[in-house]
Design a protein around this motif. Sequence first.
Motif, mmCIF file in Angstrom:
data_model
loop_
_atom_site.group_PDB
_atom_site.id
_atom_site.type_symbol
_atom_site.label_atom_id
_atom_site.label_comp_id
_atom_site.label_asym_id
_atom_site.label_seq_id
_atom_site.Cartn_x
_atom_site.Cartn_y
_atom_site.Cartn_z
ATOM 1 N N GLY A 19 0.411 -1.116 -0.086
ATOM 2 C CA GLY A 19 0.200 0.257 0.229
ATOM 3 C C GLY A 19 0.651 1.589 0.159
ATOM 4 N N CYS A 20 -0.041 2.905 0.359
ATOM 5 C CA CYS A 20 0.851 3.344 0.186
ATOM 6 C C CYS A 20 1.028 4.114 1.492
ATOM 7 C CB CYS A 20 0.129 4.627 0.063
ATOM 8 S SG CYS A 20 0.510 6.538 0.045
ATOM 9 N N ARG A 21 2.315 4.476 2.511
ATOM 10 C CA ARG A 21 3.025 5.098 3.562
ATOM 11 C C ARG A 21 2.569 6.101 3.918
ATOM 12 N NH1 ARG A 21 8.103 3.325 0.736
ATOM 13 N NH2 ARG A 21 8.666 1.377 1.266
ATOM 14 N N ARG A 29 -9.793 1.135 -3.670
ATOM 15 C CA ARG A 29 -11.412 0.299 -4.223
ATOM 16 C C ARG A 29 -11.899 1.781 -5.245
ATOM 17 N NH1 ARG A 29 -12.684 -3.995 -3.518
ATOM 18 N NH2 ARG A 29 -12.402 -5.037 -0.879
ATOM 19 N N ARG A 30 -11.000 3.184 -5.660
ATOM 20 C CA ARG A 30 -11.770 3.965 -6.401
ATOM 21 C C ARG A 30 -10.210 4.630 -6.709
ATOM 22 N NH1 ARG A 30 -11.050 9.707 -2.949
ATOM 23 N NH2 ARG A 30 -11.124 7.769 -0.328
ATOM 24 N N SER A 31 -10.624 5.261 -7.710
ATOM 25 C CA SER A 31 -9.042 5.653 -8.758
ATOM 26 C C SER A 31 -8.200 6.760 -7.737
ATOM 27 C CB SER A 31 -9.594 6.572 -9.859
ATOM 28 O OG SER A 31 -10.221 7.199 -9.551
ATOM 29 N N THR A 33 -6.042 10.302 -7.111
ATOM 30 C CA THR A 33 -6.281 11.332 -6.810
ATOM 31 C C THR A 33 -5.295 12.401 -8.097
ATOM 32 O OG1 THR A 33 -5.420 12.298 -5.212
ATOM 33 C CG2 THR A 33 -7.591 12.398 -5.342
ATOM 34 N N GLY A 34 -3.653 11.602 -8.143
ATOM 35 C CA GLY A 34 -2.923 12.252 -8.118
ATOM 36 C C GLY A 34 -1.978 12.991 -7.454
ATOM 37 N N ASN A 35 -2.418 12.664 -6.571
ATOM 38 C CA ASN A 35 -1.465 13.780 -5.759
ATOM 39 C C ASN A 35 -0.145 13.260 -5.042
ATOM 40 O OD1 ASN A 35 -3.507 15.578 -6.432
ATOM 41 N ND2 ASN A 35 -4.792 15.865 -4.789
ATOM 42 N N CYS A 36 -0.116 11.778 -5.355
ATOM 43 C CA CYS A 36 0.032 10.927 -4.021
ATOM 44 C C CYS A 36 1.207 9.600 -4.950
ATOM 45 C CB CYS A 36 -0.054 10.313 -3.068
ATOM 46 S SG CYS A 36 0.977 9.133 -1.966
ATOM 47 N N ALA A 37 2.013 10.177 -5.446
ATOM 48 C CA ALA A 37 3.206 8.614 -6.296
ATOM 49 C C ALA A 37 2.192 7.663 -5.691
ATOM 50 C CB ALA A 37 4.471 9.358 -6.587
ATOM 51 N N GLU A 38 2.994 7.454 -4.874
ATOM 52 C CA GLU A 38 2.895 6.076 -3.745
ATOM 53 C C GLU A 38 1.317 5.480 -3.916
ATOM 54 O OE1 GLU A 38 4.625 3.955 -1.125
ATOM 55 O OE2 GLU A 38 5.549 6.270 -0.615
ATOM 56 N N CYS A 39 0.633 5.986 -4.002
ATOM 57 C CA CYS A 39 -0.568 5.825 -4.751
ATOM 58 C C CYS A 39 -1.523 5.481 -5.924
ATOM 59 C CB CYS A 39 -2.854 6.562 -4.199
ATOM 60 S SG CYS A 39 -2.315 6.881 -2.276
ATOM 61 N N VAL A 40 -0.844 6.325 -6.651
ATOM 62 C CA VAL A 40 -1.340 5.903 -8.103
ATOM 63 C C VAL A 40 -0.646 4.490 -8.351
ATOM 64 C CG1 VAL A 40 -0.647 6.950 -10.695
ATOM 65 C CG2 VAL A 40 -0.746 8.817 -8.837
ATOM 66 N N VAL A 41 0.625 4.354 -8.019
ATOM 67 C CA VAL A 41 0.965 2.753 -8.136
ATOM 68 C C VAL A 41 0.577 1.729 -7.770
ATOM 69 C CG1 VAL A 41 2.996 1.317 -7.247
ATOM 70 C CG2 VAL A 41 3.384 4.019 -7.863
ATOM 71 N N TRP A 43 -2.748 2.354 -7.357
ATOM 72 C CA TRP A 43 -3.713 1.958 -8.284
ATOM 73 C C TRP A 43 -3.485 1.629 -9.164
ATOM 74 C CZ3 TRP A 43 -8.943 2.459 -8.438
ATOM 75 C CH2 TRP A 43 -9.660 2.309 -9.407
ATOM 76 N N ASN A 44 -2.991 1.411 -10.198
ATOM 77 C CA ASN A 44 -1.747 0.877 -11.399
ATOM 78 C C ASN A 44 -1.638 -0.533 -11.473
ATOM 79 O OD1 ASN A 44 -2.345 3.202 -12.632
ATOM 80 N ND2 ASN A 44 -0.002 3.657 -12.845
ATOM 81 N N ALA A 45 -1.309 -1.197 -9.693
ATOM 82 C CA ALA A 45 -1.557 -1.661 -9.630
ATOM 83 C C ALA A 45 -2.479 -3.032 -9.558
ATOM 84 C CB ALA A 45 -0.721 -2.855 -8.659
ATOM 85 N N ARG A 46 -3.428 -2.400 -9.243
ATOM 86 C CA ARG A 46 -5.311 -3.140 -8.350
ATOM 87 C C ARG A 46 -5.650 -3.218 -10.332
ATOM 88 N NH1 ARG A 46 -9.844 -3.479 -5.764
ATOM 89 N NH2 ARG A 46 -11.689 -2.756 -7.194
ATOM 90 N N GLN A 47 -5.569 -1.861 -11.246
ATOM 91 C CA GLN A 47 -5.621 -2.143 -12.600
ATOM 92 C C GLN A 47 -5.384 -3.632 -13.426
ATOM 93 O OE1 GLN A 47 -8.297 -0.617 -13.835
ATOM 94 N NE2 GLN A 47 -8.809 0.301 -11.608
ATOM 95 N N GLN A 48 -4.442 -3.445 -13.217
ATOM 96 C CA GLN A 48 -3.602 -4.712 -14.449
ATOM 97 C C GLN A 48 -3.513 -5.885 -13.470
ATOM 98 O OE1 GLN A 48 1.037 -3.967 -14.079
ATOM 99 N NE2 GLN A 48 0.855 -1.750 -15.128
ATOM 100 N N LEU A 49 -3.628 -6.027 -12.067
ATOM 101 C CA LEU A 49 -4.717 -7.258 -12.123
ATOM 102 C C LEU A 49 -5.836 -7.946 -12.497
ATOM 103 C CD1 LEU A 49 -3.474 -9.355 -9.629
ATOM 104 C CD2 LEU A 49 -4.933 -7.552 -8.004
#
Length: 55
Positions: A19-21, A29-31, A33-41, A43-49
């Motif tokens: 997860g995000c530290r 669970r939702r996309s 926001t793009g403000n946090c790079a770790e959250c984006v990573v 989210w992208n992992a979830r989409q790829q999965l």
Amino acid sequence: MLEDNLIKKIELLEILVEGCRTHPAYRARRSATGNCAECVVVWNARQQLKELKCD
């Protein structure tokens, strides 16, 4: 091929588990926001999965 998919799924699940530290409550669970790079990573992992599960 099957072994490659399993390895990729394991890597993506490890990203989701870690997860995000900064935002430990974020579980993709939702996309992001793009403000946090770790959250984006995460989210992208979830989409790829999700894409790998459809195959």
